[in-house]
Design an enzyme around this catalytic site. Structure first.
Site, PDB file in Angstrom:
ATOM      1  N   GLU A 227     -10.620   5.777  -1.624  1.00 25.14           N
ATOM      2  CA  GLU A 227     -10.620   5.951  -3.079  1.00 25.14           C
ATOM      3  C   GLU A 227      -9.257   5.458  -3.561  1.00 25.14           C
ATOM      4  O   GLU A 227      -8.254   6.163  -3.416  1.00 25.14           O
ATOM      5  CB  GLU A 227     -10.795   7.442  -3.439  1.00 25.14           C
ATOM      6  CG  GLU A 227     -12.099   8.056  -2.943  1.00 25.14           C
ATOM      7  CD  GLU A 227     -13.297   7.674  -3.792  1.00 25.14           C
ATOM      8  OE1 GLU A 227     -13.135   6.968  -4.794  1.00 25.14           O
ATOM      9  OE2 GLU A 227     -14.412   8.080  -3.427  1.00 25.14           O
ATOM     10  N   CYS A 261      -6.218   7.861 -11.520  1.00 28.45           N
ATOM     11  CA  CYS A 261      -6.766   6.593 -11.037  1.00 28.45           C
ATOM     12  C   CYS A 261      -7.750   6.057 -12.063  1.00 28.45           C
ATOM     13  O   CYS A 261      -7.844   4.857 -12.269  1.00 28.45           O
ATOM     14  CB  CYS A 261      -7.439   6.790  -9.688  1.00 28.45           C
ATOM     15  SG  CYS A 261      -8.608   8.129  -9.683  1.00 28.45           S
TER      16      CYS A 261
HETATM   17  P1  NAP Z   1       0.102   6.506  -1.740  1.00 31.28           P
HETATM   18  O1  NAP Z   1       1.519   6.162  -1.688  1.00 31.28           O
HETATM   19  O2  NAP Z   1      -0.882   5.597  -1.136  1.00 31.28           O
HETATM   20  O3  NAP Z   1      -0.015   7.979  -1.120  1.00 31.28           O
HETATM   21  C1  NAP Z   1      -1.274   8.573  -0.906  1.00 31.28           C
HETATM   22  C2  NAP Z   1      -1.257   9.261   0.435  1.00 31.28           C
HETATM   23  O4  NAP Z   1      -1.166   8.275   1.469  1.00 31.28           O
HETATM   24  C3  NAP Z   1      -0.060  10.182   0.642  1.00 31.28           C
HETATM   25  O5  NAP Z   1      -0.456  11.296   1.378  1.00 31.28           O
HETATM   26  C4  NAP Z   1       0.895   9.310   1.440  1.00 31.28           C
HETATM   27  O6  NAP Z   1       1.824  10.034   2.202  1.00 31.28           O
HETATM   28  C5  NAP Z   1      -0.069   8.560   2.325  1.00 31.28           C
HETATM   29  N1  NAP Z   1       0.450   7.311   2.847  1.00 31.28           N
HETATM   30  C6  NAP Z   1       1.413   6.517   2.340  1.00 31.28           C
HETATM   31  N2  NAP Z   1       1.582   5.427   3.099  1.00 31.28           N
HETATM   32  C7  NAP Z   1       0.717   5.525   4.130  1.00 31.28           C
HETATM   33  C8  NAP Z   1       0.401   4.710   5.241  1.00 31.28           C
HETATM   34  N3  NAP Z   1       1.028   3.555   5.479  1.00 31.28           N
HETATM   35  N4  NAP Z   1      -0.547   5.133   6.084  1.00 31.28           N
HETATM   36  C9  NAP Z   1      -1.209   6.269   5.855  1.00 31.28           C
HETATM   37  N5  NAP Z   1      -0.963   7.099   4.838  1.00 31.28           N
HETATM   38  C10 NAP Z   1      -0.011   6.721   3.958  1.00 31.28           C
HETATM   39  O7  NAP Z   1      -0.431   6.716  -3.221  1.00 31.28           O
HETATM   40  P2  NAP Z   1       0.338   7.294  -4.453  1.00 31.28           P
HETATM   41  O8  NAP Z   1       1.101   6.190  -5.060  1.00 31.28           O
HETATM   42  O9  NAP Z   1       1.021   8.536  -4.103  1.00 31.28           O
HETATM   43  O10 NAP Z   1      -0.930   7.687  -5.383  1.00 31.28           O
HETATM   44  C11 NAP Z   1      -1.285   6.986  -6.486  1.00 31.28           C
HETATM   45  C12 NAP Z   1      -2.390   5.998  -6.180  1.00 31.28           C
HETATM   46  O11 NAP Z   1      -3.573   6.706  -5.808  1.00 31.28           O
HETATM   47  C13 NAP Z   1      -2.763   5.216  -7.418  1.00 31.28           C
HETATM   48  O12 NAP Z   1      -2.997   3.885  -7.069  1.00 31.28           O
HETATM   49  C14 NAP Z   1      -4.057   5.869  -7.856  1.00 31.28           C
HETATM   50  O13 NAP Z   1      -4.866   5.067  -8.661  1.00 31.28           O
HETATM   51  C15 NAP Z   1      -4.683   6.222  -6.560  1.00 31.28           C
HETATM   52  N6  NAP Z   1      -5.703   7.281  -6.732  1.00 31.28           N
HETATM   53  C16 NAP Z   1      -7.023   6.945  -6.556  1.00 31.28           C
HETATM   54  C17 NAP Z   1      -8.012   7.900  -6.759  1.00 31.28           C
HETATM   55  C18 NAP Z   1      -9.470   7.561  -6.592  1.00 31.28           C
HETATM   56  O14 NAP Z   1     -10.262   8.493  -6.492  1.00 31.28           O
HETATM   57  N7  NAP Z   1      -9.862   6.308  -6.559  1.00 31.28           N
HETATM   58  C19 NAP Z   1      -7.639   9.190  -7.126  1.00 31.28           C
HETATM   59  C20 NAP Z   1      -6.289   9.485  -7.296  1.00 31.28           C
HETATM   60  C21 NAP Z   1      -5.323   8.509  -7.080  1.00 31.28           C
HETATM   61  P3  NAP Z   1       3.350  10.218   1.753  1.00 31.28           P
HETATM   62  O15 NAP Z   1       3.323  10.974   0.480  1.00 31.28           O
HETATM   63  O16 NAP Z   1       3.947  10.956   2.885  1.00 31.28           O
HETATM   64  O17 NAP Z   1       3.888   8.824   1.576  1.00 31.28           O
END
Ligand code: NAP
Length: 459
Positions: A227, A261
């Site tokens: 997602e 998102c």
């Molecule tokens: P993110 O950096 O991808 O973080 C999300 C999760 O992934 C965190 O637990 C993070 O851990 C972990 N993570 C980071 N790098 C990783 C890697 N290389 N391998 C595995 N896990 C990893 O996302 P964000 O910036 O915090 O969140 C915002 C994004 O989420 C936006 O793009 C938003 O649109 C999207 N989102 C999508 C939905 C949907 O349902 N489609 C819903 C909500 C949000 P750490 O915190 O430890 O880095």
């Protein structure tokens, strides 16, 4: 760093130790062990546990909501709303899970056959900070009903939310290993996917993290649900009810301080009403009270972190440098904390950052187009495919437009939003798979065929 940093002040509140490899290994072993018992429990037992968790969540709503606001800055009223929504989702799966997972009888040419939904094992969920309870329960609740067990790696900036969710399961007397919080960094998470004891993985978050998880899942042949981000359109046609449309436009963009998102990010108005819409929209955004998210008078709080605010301000700057026009705001707010002014950008064209990238903050992109077809074409000119909204008083027209927009969810006369009984998910670079509703419970299930034949039936 696994830390609570209050984005209203940018001050560090509390730090947590990362788990060692050995500790993680023991947690995974427990989750696997718990599965061997949990898969044998009745749906009634699973539902009872989930109802207990939902009840505890409601009892502790005020305290949990304050933790959300402290850690990621959403308005306290919205944090309370998130707790209600999360408890509703848990109850929904407790109430309907058994029916969703009931045997499906087939009608083969001879003999009989059923499809039985069987659990698959311990699952890894990787979750973001923007809805720290809702994101977790929409994955965990259906899978606990299925009979799977949950290992949850939450975003490093919401550790107290992460620990509170695990504590709710403990207080509900869930068996050890059924729901486990993992305090590990994102960097260490993808490597966990290769663990043979983990049978499936889901990630809600950025494309980069999604690709990293999906690469490991591919390498190790595991089911994955993603997602990811979005760049949802909010289309305003000439027959839209302007007053209500503008009110929804504000909610669609500014809810959660602009960090959904499925936030409405690209506002596309047809020429006939574009000037009226933008004047009213700008007027409302310019009057928003920016401030402390714990204060009930505040209408726009901080972004989740200083890093997030710096990133959004940089996206705006890069867009302006490349030719975009600022209609409102455009800068960091003049106060301490991770704040950004309510902002509207226009004159956006291919090649400009705001045209292509997801702006995860209080920044609206505004486009004027000739007609409905131009609005559809612009909507589809995106790598993302999460949600979209269409505002028109002609519902049939809205539905025809919905058919032509390449996204996972289209809302007519409402910003994209979520509830337990509606499926959620996207297409294109917004990910794959669905959460919520009946669809969401079938993602990590073995759809097992059980076939009965007579000994003399044909081969
Ligand atoms: P993110 O950096 O991808 O973080 C999300 C999760 O992934 C965190 O637990 C993070 O851990 C972990 N993570 C980071 N790098 C990783 C890697 N290389 N391998 C595995 N896990 C990893 O996302 P964000 O910036 O915090 O969140 C915002 C994004 O989420 C936006 O793009 C938003 O649109 C999207 N989102 C999508 C939905 C949907 O349902 N489609 C819903 C909500 C949000 P750490 O915190 O430890 O880095």
């Amino acid at each position: 760093m696994i830390q609570t940093i209050n984005p209203n002040t940018n001050k560090t509140v509390k730090s947590f130790e990362e788990m060692t490899e050995k500790a993680v290994d023991a947690k995974v072993a427990k989750a696997q062990e718990a599965f061997t018992n949990w898969k044998e429990t009745s749906y009634e037992e699973r539902a009872n546990l989930l109802h207990k968790v939902a009840t505890l969540m409601r009892v502790k709503k005020s305290q949990l909501a304050k933790t959300i606001t402290l850690e990621m800055g959403k308005l306290l009223s919205q944090a309370e709303g998130e707790i209600d929504l999360s408890a509703n989702i848990i109850d929904y799966y407790a109430d309907h899970g058994e029916a969703f997972l009931a045997d499906n009888a087939l009608d083969p040419e001879f003999g009989s056959a059923i499809i039985r939904s069987s659990p698959i094992g311990a699952l890894l969920g990787v979750m973001p900070w923007n809805f720290p309870f809702y994101q977790v329960v929409r994955f965990a609740a259906p899978n606990i009903m299925v009979g799977n067990t949950i290992l949850l790696k939450h975003a490093s900036m919401v550790p107290q939310c992460a620990a509170s969710i695990e504590q709710l399961f403990e207080e509900a007397e869930a068996p050890e290993g059924l729901y486990t919080n993992l305090f590990i960094s994102g960097k260490r998470t993808s490597a966990l996917v290769s663990d043979k004891r983990i049978k499936g993985v889901t990630l809600t978050g950025s494309e980069k993290a999604g690709a990293s998880i999906a690469t490991e899942a591919g390498k190790h042949l595991k089911k994955v649900v993603l997602e990811l981000g979005g760049n949802d359109v909010f289309i305003i046609l000439e027959d839209a009810d302007m007053e209500k449309t503008v009110e929804w436009a504000v909610v669609g963009r500014m809810n959660n301080n602009g960090q959904c998102c499925v936030a409405s990010k690209r506002f596309i108005a047809v020429e006939a009403i574009a000037a009226t819409f933008i004047q009213k929209f700008k007027d409302k955004l310019s009057k928003m009270k920016v401030g402390d998210p714990m204060d009930s008078a505040t209408e726009l709080g901080p972004l989740s972190s200083e890093e997030a605010a710096v990133h959004v301000a940089d996206q705006v700057k890069r867009s302006v440098d490349a030719g975009a026009t600022v209609l409102l705001g455009g800068k960091r707010a003049n106060r301490e904390g991770a704040f950004m002014e309510p902002t509207i950008l226009t004159n956006l064209k291919p090649g400009i950052a705001a045209y292509h990238e997801e702006l995860f903050g209080p920044v609206a992109s505004f486009y004027v187009v000739k007609d409905e077809q131009a609005a559809i074409d612009l909507a589809n000119d995106s790598d993302f495919g999460l949600g979209a909204s269409v505002f028109t008083q002609d519902i049939e027209r809205g539905k025809k437009i919905a058919d032509q927009i390449d996204v996972g969810m289209v809302f007519i006369n409402h910003p994209t939003w979520t509830q337990a009984d509606l499926p959620f998910g996207g297409t294109k670079r917004s990910g794959f798979g669905r959460e919520l509703s009946e669809l969401g419970i079938h993602e990590f299930v073995n759809k097992k065929l059980i076939r009965v034949s007579g000994l003399n039936d044909p081969f």
